[in-house]
Design a protein around this motif. Structure first.
Motif, PDB file in Angstrom:
ATOM      1  N   GLY A  82      -0.771   6.944  -7.963  1.00 45.12           N
ATOM      2  CA  GLY A  82      -1.966   7.208  -8.184  1.00 45.12           C
ATOM      3  C   GLY A  82      -2.850   7.156  -6.712  1.00 45.12           C
ATOM      4  N   ASN A  83      -1.871   7.057  -5.777  1.00 42.81           N
ATOM      5  CA  ASN A  83      -2.543   6.674  -4.507  1.00 42.81           C
ATOM      6  C   ASN A  83      -2.735   8.084  -3.574  1.00 42.81           C
ATOM      7  OD1 ASN A  83      -3.436   3.817  -4.539  1.00 42.81           O
ATOM      8  ND2 ASN A  83      -1.428   3.743  -5.202  1.00 42.81           N
ATOM      9  N   MET A  84      -2.236   9.034  -4.286  1.00 51.05           N
ATOM     10  CA  MET A  84      -2.527  10.266  -3.578  1.00 51.05           C
ATOM     11  C   MET A  84      -3.320  11.209  -4.570  1.00 51.05           C
ATOM     12  SD  MET A  84       1.312  11.882  -3.091  1.00 51.05           S
ATOM     13  CE  MET A  84       2.556  11.105  -3.966  1.00 51.05           C
TER      14      MET A  84
ATOM     15  N   ASN B  26     -14.653  -5.570   2.540  1.00 52.92           N
ATOM     16  CA  ASN B  26     -13.432  -6.337   2.394  1.00 52.92           C
ATOM     17  C   ASN B  26     -12.333  -5.822   2.023  1.00 52.92           C
ATOM     18  OD1 ASN B  26     -13.909  -9.126   3.732  1.00 52.92           O
ATOM     19  ND2 ASN B  26     -15.495  -9.251   1.999  1.00 52.92           N
ATOM     20  N   SER B  27     -12.408  -4.161   1.782  1.00 59.35           N
ATOM     21  CA  SER B  27     -11.291  -3.392   1.812  1.00 59.35           C
ATOM     22  C   SER B  27     -11.982  -1.941   2.037  1.00 59.35           C
ATOM     23  CB  SER B  27     -10.809  -3.395   0.276  1.00 59.35           C
ATOM     24  OG  SER B  27      -9.372  -2.556   0.188  1.00 59.35           O
ATOM     25  N   PRO B  28     -11.164  -1.415   2.815  1.00 65.02           N
ATOM     26  CA  PRO B  28     -11.728  -0.023   3.417  1.00 65.02           C
ATOM     27  C   PRO B  28     -12.438   1.119   2.726  1.00 65.02           C
ATOM     28  CG  PRO B  28      -9.603  -0.552   4.519  1.00 65.02           C
ATOM     29  CD  PRO B  28      -9.648  -1.584   3.254  1.00 65.02           C
TER      30      PRO B  28
ATOM     31  N   PHE C 209      -8.192  10.798  -2.883  1.00 68.77           N
ATOM     32  CA  PHE C 209      -6.956  10.339  -2.884  1.00 68.77           C
ATOM     33  C   PHE C 209      -6.715   9.121  -4.027  1.00 68.77           C
ATOM     34  CE2 PHE C 209      -5.910  13.896  -0.810  1.00 68.77           C
ATOM     35  CZ  PHE C 209      -6.597  14.080   0.311  1.00 68.77           C
ATOM     36  N   GLU C 210      -7.515   8.863  -4.633  1.00 70.06           N
ATOM     37  CA  GLU C 210      -7.369   7.789  -5.807  1.00 70.06           C
ATOM     38  C   GLU C 210      -7.322   8.272  -7.218  1.00 70.06           C
ATOM     39  OE1 GLU C 210      -7.876   4.418  -2.847  1.00 70.06           O
ATOM     40  OE2 GLU C 210      -7.113   4.616  -4.854  1.00 70.06           O
ATOM     41  N   ALA C 211      -7.143   7.143  -7.711  1.00 71.01           N
ATOM     42  CA  ALA C 211      -7.063   7.372  -9.537  1.00 71.01           C
ATOM     43  C   ALA C 211      -8.441   6.842  -9.854  1.00 71.01           C
ATOM     44  CB  ALA C 211      -5.823   6.611 -10.119  1.00 71.01           C
TER      45      ALA C 211
ATOM     46  N   GLY D 296      -0.807  -7.002  -4.838  1.00 73.35           N
ATOM     47  CA  GLY D 296       0.240  -6.164  -5.107  1.00 73.35           C
ATOM     48  C   GLY D 296       0.989  -5.829  -3.815  1.00 73.35           C
ATOM     49  N   THR D 297       0.082  -6.003  -2.843  1.00 74.75           N
ATOM     50  CA  THR D 297       0.816  -6.147  -1.327  1.00 74.75           C
ATOM     51  C   THR D 297       2.082  -7.062  -1.262  1.00 74.75           C
ATOM     52  OG1 THR D 297      -1.266  -5.264  -0.159  1.00 74.75           O
ATOM     53  CG2 THR D 297       0.456  -6.407   1.088  1.00 74.75           C
ATOM     54  N   GLU D 298       1.550  -8.375  -1.540  1.00 77.41           N
ATOM     55  CA  GLU D 298       2.585  -9.506  -1.480  1.00 77.41           C
ATOM     56  C   GLU D 298       3.712  -9.192  -2.547  1.00 77.41           C
ATOM     57  OE1 GLU D 298      -0.003 -13.193  -2.347  1.00 77.41           O
ATOM     58  OE2 GLU D 298       1.893 -13.892  -1.772  1.00 77.41           O
TER      59      GLU D 298
ATOM     60  N   PHE E 144      10.462   0.061  -8.715  1.00 75.40           N
ATOM     61  CA  PHE E 144       9.254   0.952  -9.346  1.00 75.40           C
ATOM     62  C   PHE E 144       8.111  -0.013  -9.366  1.00 75.40           C
ATOM     63  CE2 PHE E 144      11.539   4.120 -11.215  1.00 75.40           C
ATOM     64  CZ  PHE E 144      11.489   4.316 -12.537  1.00 75.40           C
ATOM     65  N   ASP E 145       7.219   0.453  -8.199  1.00 68.93           N
ATOM     66  CA  ASP E 145       5.983  -0.071  -7.908  1.00 68.93           C
ATOM     67  C   ASP E 145       4.858   0.342  -9.140  1.00 68.93           C
ATOM     68  OD1 ASP E 145       3.491  -0.139  -5.281  1.00 68.93           O
ATOM     69  OD2 ASP E 145       3.330  -1.143  -7.305  1.00 68.93           O
ATOM     70  N   GLU E 146       4.771  -0.821 -10.197  1.00 68.21           N
ATOM     71  CA  GLU E 146       3.895  -0.442 -11.301  1.00 68.21           C
ATOM     72  C   GLU E 146       2.774  -1.470 -10.961  1.00 68.21           C
ATOM     73  OE1 GLU E 146       6.866   0.759 -14.922  1.00 68.21           O
ATOM     74  OE2 GLU E 146       4.817   1.357 -14.698  1.00 68.21           O
TER      75      GLU E 146
HETATM   76  P1  KE4 Z   1      -3.163  -5.025  -3.806  1.00 68.50           P
HETATM   77  O1  KE4 Z   1      -2.573  -5.746  -2.651  1.00 68.50           O
HETATM   78  O2  KE4 Z   1      -4.612  -4.194  -3.068  1.00 68.50           O
HETATM   79  O3  KE4 Z   1      -3.593  -5.945  -4.670  1.00 68.50           O
HETATM   80  O4  KE4 Z   1      -2.041  -4.025  -4.169  1.00 68.50           O
HETATM   81  C1  KE4 Z   1      -1.684  -3.053  -3.587  1.00 68.50           C
HETATM   82  C2  KE4 Z   1      -1.096  -1.880  -4.353  1.00 68.50           C
HETATM   83  C3  KE4 Z   1       0.313  -1.617  -4.500  1.00 68.50           C
HETATM   84  N1  KE4 Z   1       0.959  -0.904  -5.134  1.00 68.50           N
HETATM   85  C4  KE4 Z   1       0.093   0.040  -5.692  1.00 68.50           C
HETATM   86  C5  KE4 Z   1       0.839   1.111  -6.610  1.00 68.50           C
HETATM   87  C6  KE4 Z   1      -1.329  -0.077  -5.649  1.00 68.50           C
HETATM   88  O5  KE4 Z   1      -2.092   0.999  -6.250  1.00 68.50           O
HETATM   89  C7  KE4 Z   1      -1.839  -1.090  -4.789  1.00 68.50           C
HETATM   90  C8  KE4 Z   1      -3.283  -1.169  -4.528  1.00 68.50           C
HETATM   91  N2  KE4 Z   1      -4.247  -0.344  -5.085  1.00 68.50           N
HETATM   92  C9  KE4 Z   1      -5.247   0.352  -4.172  1.00 68.50           C
HETATM   93  C10 KE4 Z   1      -6.096   1.435  -5.040  1.00 68.50           C
HETATM   94  N3  KE4 Z   1      -5.592   2.858  -4.806  1.00 68.50           N
HETATM   95  C11 KE4 Z   1      -6.147  -0.743  -4.112  1.00 68.50           C
HETATM   96  C12 KE4 Z   1      -7.650  -0.555  -3.661  1.00 68.50           C
HETATM   97  C13 KE4 Z   1      -8.023  -1.148  -2.379  1.00 68.50           C
HETATM   98  O6  KE4 Z   1      -6.992  -0.944  -1.369  1.00 68.50           O
HETATM   99  O7  KE4 Z   1      -9.108  -1.576  -2.018  1.00 68.50           O
END
Ligand code: KE4
Length: 429
Positions: free
Chosen positions: A210-212, A22-24, A401-403, A117-119, A238-240
């Motif tokens: 953290g995503n690269m 459910n997540s790539p 490319f992950e933390a 986080g996406t929302e 700031f995307d925290e």
């Molecule tokens: P979600 O929609 O996955 O809850 O959050 C998106 C998001 C937004 N901003 C940052 C800085 C993030 O790190 C994330 C999501 N992080 C990834 C891991 N790098 C989620 C793991 C996944 O996609 O399964």
């Protein structure tokens, strides 16, 4: 390790769920092999469906900073559940969460809870565009802000892992309003502002990407970004979602002293349950429906179970305070230093980047300071390393490319065990 039950579950899942996941990133496509299906977790340990145990450095991608199944967090959720799972109405817990967040974070005058986080980032961007009347946004190559259309352009995380930075399905008409610049290069921001003066609504960035993989900001970079966006009337977001409450209670906003106009959170503030949040300056947030015209909504936003888990987690982090964050940073530093030493003793090009309890081991001579240098890493070698460690019961993020993340449940003995495993694995990769 025997993983027949996981393999059977994967066979059942694949015809029903894309990639069986459910997540790539969970599909292990970039590192090879099949993922273990996790049955339960306790502290720093995961147990898969075949009973194999792993020392967990993913922590559900960040939320589990206290370790899995933390008793006070579990009890808070159990208590909330007794009163019902969801009402679609305002609740006391949402007020307590808003009071807790805004009283601890000076840059957060108002906050709205969402479910991911996406929302959170999607909503913050819509707010910035609505408040400024401008359409363009700026993001950094390699930064990942969730899978919202405007942001899935040269994204990081899974999008980077799969080498498809810009996903099909994102209309060109939308992607053209997303301007991508390199992280850590002030001149690139100056240039994009010059070329788009008066048309940029927001600059969204991970203040600590953290995503690269983990890429610390250069000294002065965030301050310069703040000055330029201030001058240009650009909303600084700031995307925290990852760094918030991870590297300290105040995240990068506190550590850098730079005040964003809006900030997004997720992960830790849900204590492992689905959550996200965005907030910041009152004069922006008051423009969000129903007090303003900018629409955003959510059936399960502020869900009482997620609020209970998040509040319990935040209160423990506050109670444990600096001592906990210092211990996490010390453990992470010894892990990163240990891995770098082992790699150098075996002549393997390796750079360990780490801040707080976030770390990435790049299979790259280094230094790794942005998307270009990160993507020069040897991802094949990373895959061999990650699989070797998994076979020795060390569960690392299945992507270069992950933390990686440590938790309050990790110990010095865990670090020693991890380095012992790495000594063996580095021999063969
Ligand atoms: P979600 O929609 O996955 O809850 O959050 C998106 C998001 C937004 N901003 C940052 C800085 C993030 O790190 C994330 C999501 N992080 C990834 C891991 N790098 C989620 C793991 C996944 O996609 O399964």
């Amino acid at each position: 390790m025997k993983r027949t039950r996981s393999q059977d579950l994967l066979k059942r899942a694949i015809p029903l769920i894309p990639g069986g996941v459910n997540s790539p990133v969970r599909a292990y496509r970039s590192v090879g092999g099949d993922p273990p299906f996790i049955a339960r977790a306790e502290g720093a340990t995961l147990t898969d469906e075949d009973g194999n145990t792993y020392l967990d450095y993913v922590g559900s991608w960040g939320p589990m900073i206290l370790g899995h199944n933390q008793p006070e967090v579990r009890e808070a959720v159990e208590r909330a559940l007794k009163d019902g799972a969801s009402f679609g109405a305002p609740t006391r817990l949402e007020v307590e969460m808003a009071e807790w967040l805004t009283s601890r974070l000076p840059h957060l005058e108002m906050v709205r809870m969402v479910n991911s986080g996406t929302e959170a980032t999607m909503s913050a961007l819509r707010l910035a565009r609505g408040a400024t009347g401008r359409d363009k946004i700026v993001k950094c190559a390699g930064c990942y802000h969730g899978h919202g259309d405007s942001l899935l352009v040269e994204a990081g995380s899974g999008a980077l892992t799969f080498g498809t930075p810009s996903s099909p399905g994102v209309p060109a008409s939308l992607a053209k309003d997303t301007l991508v610049i390199p992280f850590n290069k002030v001149q690139a921001l100056e240039l994009v502002c010059e070329e788009n003066r008066g048309r940029i609504a927001a600059f969204i960035l991970e203040p600590l990407p953290g995503n690269m993989g983990v890429i610390p900001p250069r000294p002065g970079y965030l301050e310069a970004v703040r000055a330029i966006t201030e001058r240009e009337g650009i909303v600084l977001i700031f995307d925290e979602v990852m760094s918030g409450f991870r590297i300290g209670l105040g995240g990068m906003a506190e550590r850098s002293g730079v005040r964003p106009d809006l900030v997004t959170y997720g992960k830790i503030i849900g204590g492992g349950l689905p959550v996200g949040a965005y907030g910041g300056r009152r004069e922006l947030m008051s423009q969000v429906s129903p007090t303003g015209p900018i629409y955003q909504a959510g059936t399960l936003s502020g869900n009482p179970l997620a609020m209970a888990a998040g509040l319990a987690t935040l209160k423990i982090l506050e109670r444990e305070g600096e001592a906990l964050y210092l211990r996490l940073e010390q453990l992470t530093t010894s892990l990163a230093a240990g891995l770098a030493l082992i790699a150098s003793q075996r002549g393997v090009p390796f750079t360990g980047n780490h801040v707080g309890s976030m770390f990435t081991g790049f299979f790259h001579e280094g230094p790794v300071t942005d998307y270009v240098t990160a993507t020069q890493s040897d991802t094949q070698r990373f895959g061999r390393f990650m699989r070797g460690m998994l076979e020795r019961g060390i569960y690392l993020a299945p992507s270069q490319f992950e933390a990686g993340f440590l938790s309050a449940a990790h110990t010095e003995a865990d670090i020693r065990r991890t380095l012992d495993a790495a000594r063996e694995v580095f021999e063969g990769i």
